[in-house]
Motif scaffolding. Structure first.
Motif, PDB file in Angstrom:
ATOM      1  N   ILE A  36      49.836  23.216  45.066  1.00 47.48           N
ATOM      2  CA  ILE A  36      50.615  23.139  43.822  1.00 47.48           C
ATOM      3  C   ILE A  36      50.157  24.237  42.853  1.00 47.48           C
ATOM      4  O   ILE A  36      50.964  24.986  42.297  1.00 47.48           O
ATOM      5  CB  ILE A  36      50.462  21.742  43.172  1.00 47.48           C
ATOM      6  N   ILE A  37      48.844  24.348  42.668  1.00 44.98           N
ATOM      7  CA  ILE A  37      48.317  25.360  41.731  1.00 44.98           C
ATOM      8  C   ILE A  37      48.687  26.770  42.208  1.00 44.98           C
ATOM      9  O   ILE A  37      49.160  27.602  41.427  1.00 44.98           O
ATOM     10  CB  ILE A  37      46.785  25.215  41.568  1.00 44.98           C
ATOM     11  N   ASP A  38      48.513  27.017  43.498  1.00 41.46           N
ATOM     12  CA  ASP A  38      48.795  28.369  44.029  1.00 41.46           C
ATOM     13  C   ASP A  38      50.273  28.731  43.903  1.00 41.46           C
ATOM     14  O   ASP A  38      50.616  29.854  43.514  1.00 41.46           O
ATOM     15  CB  ASP A  38      48.362  28.468  45.495  1.00 41.46           C
ATOM     16  N   GLU A  39      51.148  27.780  44.231  1.00 40.81           N
ATOM     17  CA  GLU A  39      52.591  28.083  44.180  1.00 40.81           C
ATOM     18  C   GLU A  39      53.037  28.339  42.737  1.00 40.81           C
ATOM     19  O   GLU A  39      53.836  29.232  42.463  1.00 40.81           O
ATOM     20  CB  GLU A  39      53.415  26.935  44.774  1.00 40.81           C
ATOM     21  N   LEU A  40      52.528  27.531  41.803  1.00 38.24           N
ATOM     22  CA  LEU A  40      52.896  27.730  40.392  1.00 38.24           C
ATOM     23  C   LEU A  40      52.323  29.038  39.871  1.00 38.24           C
ATOM     24  O   LEU A  40      52.972  29.758  39.107  1.00 38.24           O
ATOM     25  CB  LEU A  40      52.428  26.546  39.554  1.00 38.24           C
ATOM     26  N   GLY A  41      51.118  29.349  40.276  1.00 40.14           N
ATOM     27  CA  GLY A  41      50.493  30.615  39.864  1.00 40.14           C
ATOM     28  C   GLY A  41      51.312  31.806  40.349  1.00 40.14           C
ATOM     29  O   GLY A  41      51.560  32.757  39.601  1.00 40.14           O
ATOM     30  N   LYS A  42      51.767  31.718  41.596  1.00 39.92           N
ATOM     31  CA  LYS A  42      52.567  32.822  42.155  1.00 39.92           C
ATOM     32  C   LYS A  42      53.900  32.939  41.426  1.00 39.92           C
ATOM     33  O   LYS A  42      54.348  34.040  41.096  1.00 39.92           O
ATOM     34  CB  LYS A  42      52.831  32.571  43.648  1.00 39.92           C
ATOM     35  N   ALA A  43      54.536  31.795  41.176  1.00 42.67           N
ATOM     36  CA  ALA A  43      55.840  31.815  40.490  1.00 42.67           C
ATOM     37  C   ALA A  43      55.686  32.383  39.085  1.00 42.67           C
ATOM     38  O   ALA A  43      56.542  33.133  38.596  1.00 42.67           O
ATOM     39  CB  ALA A  43      56.426  30.407  40.440  1.00 42.67           C
ATOM     40  N   SER A  44      54.592  32.037  38.420  1.00 43.09           N
ATOM     41  CA  SER A  44      54.350  32.546  37.070  1.00 43.09           C
ATOM     42  C   SER A  44      54.181  34.068  37.097  1.00 43.09           C
ATOM     43  O   SER A  44      54.760  34.788  36.268  1.00 43.09           O
ATOM     44  CB  SER A  44      53.094  31.881  36.474  1.00 43.09           C
ATOM     45  N   ALA A  45      53.407  34.554  38.055  1.00 44.41           N
ATOM     46  CA  ALA A  45      53.183  36.002  38.150  1.00 44.41           C
ATOM     47  C   ALA A  45      54.500  36.729  38.426  1.00 44.41           C
ATOM     48  O   ALA A  45      54.776  37.778  37.836  1.00 44.41           O
ATOM     49  CB  ALA A  45      52.168  36.303  39.257  1.00 44.41           C
ATOM     50  N   LEU A  50      53.986  40.466  37.122  1.00 44.61           N
ATOM     51  CA  LEU A  50      52.585  40.886  37.183  1.00 44.61           C
ATOM     52  C   LEU A  50      52.257  41.374  38.586  1.00 44.61           C
ATOM     53  O   LEU A  50      52.787  40.855  39.573  1.00 44.61           O
ATOM     54  CB  LEU A  50      51.671  39.712  36.822  1.00 44.61           C
ATOM     55  N   LYS A  51      51.345  42.339  38.645  1.00 42.56           N
ATOM     56  CA  LYS A  51      50.974  42.876  39.964  1.00 42.56           C
ATOM     57  C   LYS A  51      50.086  41.894  40.706  1.00 42.56           C
ATOM     58  O   LYS A  51      50.097  41.801  41.924  1.00 42.56           O
ATOM     59  CB  LYS A  51      50.241  44.206  39.788  1.00 42.56           C
ATOM     60  N   SER A  52      49.259  41.148  39.943  1.00 39.00           N
ATOM     61  CA  SER A  52      48.402  40.171  40.628  1.00 39.00           C
ATOM     62  C   SER A  52      48.557  38.793  39.984  1.00 39.00           C
ATOM     63  O   SER A  52      48.950  38.680  38.818  1.00 39.00           O
ATOM     64  CB  SER A  52      46.943  40.632  40.585  1.00 39.00           C
ATOM     65  N   VAL A  53      48.229  37.778  40.772  1.00 41.15           N
ATOM     66  CA  VAL A  53      48.396  36.395  40.332  1.00 41.15           C
ATOM     67  C   VAL A  53      47.206  36.000  39.458  1.00 41.15           C
ATOM     68  O   VAL A  53      46.051  36.234  39.817  1.00 41.15           O
ATOM     69  CB  VAL A  53      48.498  35.461  41.567  1.00 41.15           C
ATOM     70  N   ILE A  54      47.495  35.410  38.298  1.00 43.66           N
ATOM     71  CA  ILE A  54      46.419  35.041  37.367  1.00 43.66           C
ATOM     72  C   ILE A  54      45.828  33.684  37.726  1.00 43.66           C
ATOM     73  O   ILE A  54      44.623  33.482  37.646  1.00 43.66           O
ATOM     74  CB  ILE A  54      46.975  34.967  35.921  1.00 43.66           C
ATOM     75  N   THR A  55      46.699  32.769  38.128  1.00 46.14           N
ATOM     76  CA  THR A  55      46.223  31.403  38.389  1.00 46.14           C
ATOM     77  C   THR A  55      46.251  31.097  39.879  1.00 46.14           C
ATOM     78  O   THR A  55      47.325  31.058  40.492  1.00 46.14           O
ATOM     79  CB  THR A  55      47.105  30.392  37.623  1.00 46.14           C
ATOM     80  N   THR A  56      45.078  30.909  40.455  1.00 40.88           N
ATOM     81  CA  THR A  56      44.973  30.434  41.841  1.00 40.88           C
ATOM     82  C   THR A  56      44.001  29.261  41.825  1.00 40.88           C
ATOM     83  O   THR A  56      43.169  29.147  40.909  1.00 40.88           O
ATOM     84  CB  THR A  56      44.412  31.519  42.793  1.00 40.88           C
ATOM     85  N   ALA A  57      44.100  28.412  42.837  1.00 38.60           N
ATOM     86  CA  ALA A  57      43.196  27.255  42.901  1.00 38.60           C
ATOM     87  C   ALA A  57      41.745  27.725  42.987  1.00 38.60           C
ATOM     88  O   ALA A  57      40.869  27.214  42.284  1.00 38.60           O
ATOM     89  CB  ALA A  57      43.566  26.390  44.104  1.00 38.60           C
ATOM     90  N   LEU A 105      45.356  31.456  25.447  1.00 36.42           N
ATOM     91  CA  LEU A 105      46.426  31.071  26.360  1.00 36.42           C
ATOM     92  C   LEU A 105      46.402  32.104  27.478  1.00 36.42           C
ATOM     93  O   LEU A 105      46.644  33.288  27.246  1.00 36.42           O
ATOM     94  CB  LEU A 105      47.783  31.086  25.638  1.00 36.42           C
ATOM     95  N   LEU A 106      46.094  31.643  28.692  1.00 38.11           N
ATOM     96  CA  LEU A 106      45.879  32.582  29.792  1.00 38.11           C
ATOM     97  C   LEU A 106      47.072  32.662  30.743  1.00 38.11           C
ATOM     98  O   LEU A 106      47.302  33.701  31.372  1.00 38.11           O
ATOM     99  CB  LEU A 106      44.624  32.169  30.577  1.00 38.11           C
ATOM    100  N   ASP A 107      47.796  31.566  30.857  1.00 39.48           N
ATOM    101  CA  ASP A 107      48.977  31.567  31.731  1.00 39.48           C
ATOM    102  C   ASP A 107      49.899  30.444  31.264  1.00 39.48           C
ATOM    103  O   ASP A 107      49.418  29.392  30.820  1.00 39.48           O
ATOM    104  CB  ASP A 107      48.550  31.344  33.190  1.00 39.48           C
ATOM    105  N   PHE A 108      51.196  30.682  31.363  1.00 43.40           N
ATOM    106  CA  PHE A 108      52.162  29.709  30.858  1.00 43.40           C
ATOM    107  C   PHE A 108      53.467  29.967  31.605  1.00 43.40           C
ATOM    108  O   PHE A 108      53.984  31.087  31.603  1.00 43.40           O
ATOM    109  CB  PHE A 108      52.345  29.953  29.345  1.00 43.40           C
TER     110      PHE A 108
END
Ligand code: ACO
Length: 179
Positions: A36-45, A50-57, A105-108
């Motif tokens: 869940i965390i990885d998929e949301l992080g990828k969708a946010s990026a 963004l070139k790289s994903v900010i939020t990964t598990a 605020l780091l990711d939203f």
């Protein structure tokens, strides 16, 4: 965002649909939670180009003070919001440098199918309440144009000096009105 497993069993949201995770309080070995965390992080990026994903598990569970707010509605994940403290150097108009460690605020991210329906505001308000903080005291990491508009619309925050570190600290952080 939908998953092919029962997200409510994994996330166990409260009556308002929120799950608030801190690295110490959640299990780093839950495969479904990590997905869940990885998929949301990828969708946010992707949404922010963004070139790289900010939020990964992996990154979340190895951080010390980050907090992850996940909003659930029915069997879908609406979005995520990540906060954490960062040591920043802020340069003012006359070149004076101030060291500070604000909550950032780091990711939203709100899923594309649910944006502009008030979910973002609801999530942001939840975070402000949990952190007991007012919006002007939050530094924002590389806000997107959508977030710039969001902060102006809901909190009247728009003025800041661009910084080399790309964090936005609104003038109101310093409780000084600069005209
Ligand atoms: N264009 C311009 N402004 C937008 C847009 C858009 N497509 N979408 C939302 N906004 C802003 C506007 O101010 C809008 O008000 P309006 O409809 O009257 O113009 C307001 O947000 C809507 O508020 P909500 O419905 O509460 O916000 P939403 O649920 O859409 O969540 C968010 C806001 C998180 C910015 C969402 O649009 C999103 O996920 N965008 C893509 C990813 C992104 O840009 N995230 C922020 C990155 S910066 C960071 O993470 C630190």
């Amino acid at each position: 965002m939908e998953f092919n497993f029962d997200i409510r069993r994994i996330l166990r949201p409260d009556e308002d649909g929120f799950v608030i995770l801190s690295p110490q309080a959640a299990s780093p070995n839950n495969r479904d939670l990590n997905q869940i965390i990885d998929e949301l992080g990828k969708a946010s990026a992707r949404a922010q180009n963004l070139k790289s994903v900010i939020t990964t598990a992996v990154r979340f569970f190895s951080s010390s003070d980050n907090k992850l707010y996940i909003k659930v509605e029915d069997d879908k994940v609406v979005g995520i919001l990540k906060t954490g403290k960062r040591k920043l150097f802020h340069t003012d108009m006359i070149g004076k440098i101030t060291e500070m460690t604000p909550l950032c605020l780091l990711d939203f991210y709100v899923h594309e199918s649910m944006q502009r329906h008030g979910h973002g505001k609801y999530m942001y308000e939840k975070m402000l309440e949990v952190e007991s903080i007012s919006p002007n005291k939050i530094a924002i990491d590389r806000p997107s144009s959508k977030l710039i508009s969001f902060m102006r619309k809901y909190y009247g925050l728009s003025d800041y000096l661009p910084q080399n570190n790309n964090f936005v600290i609104y003038h109101q952080y310093f409780d000084v009105i600069i005209r």
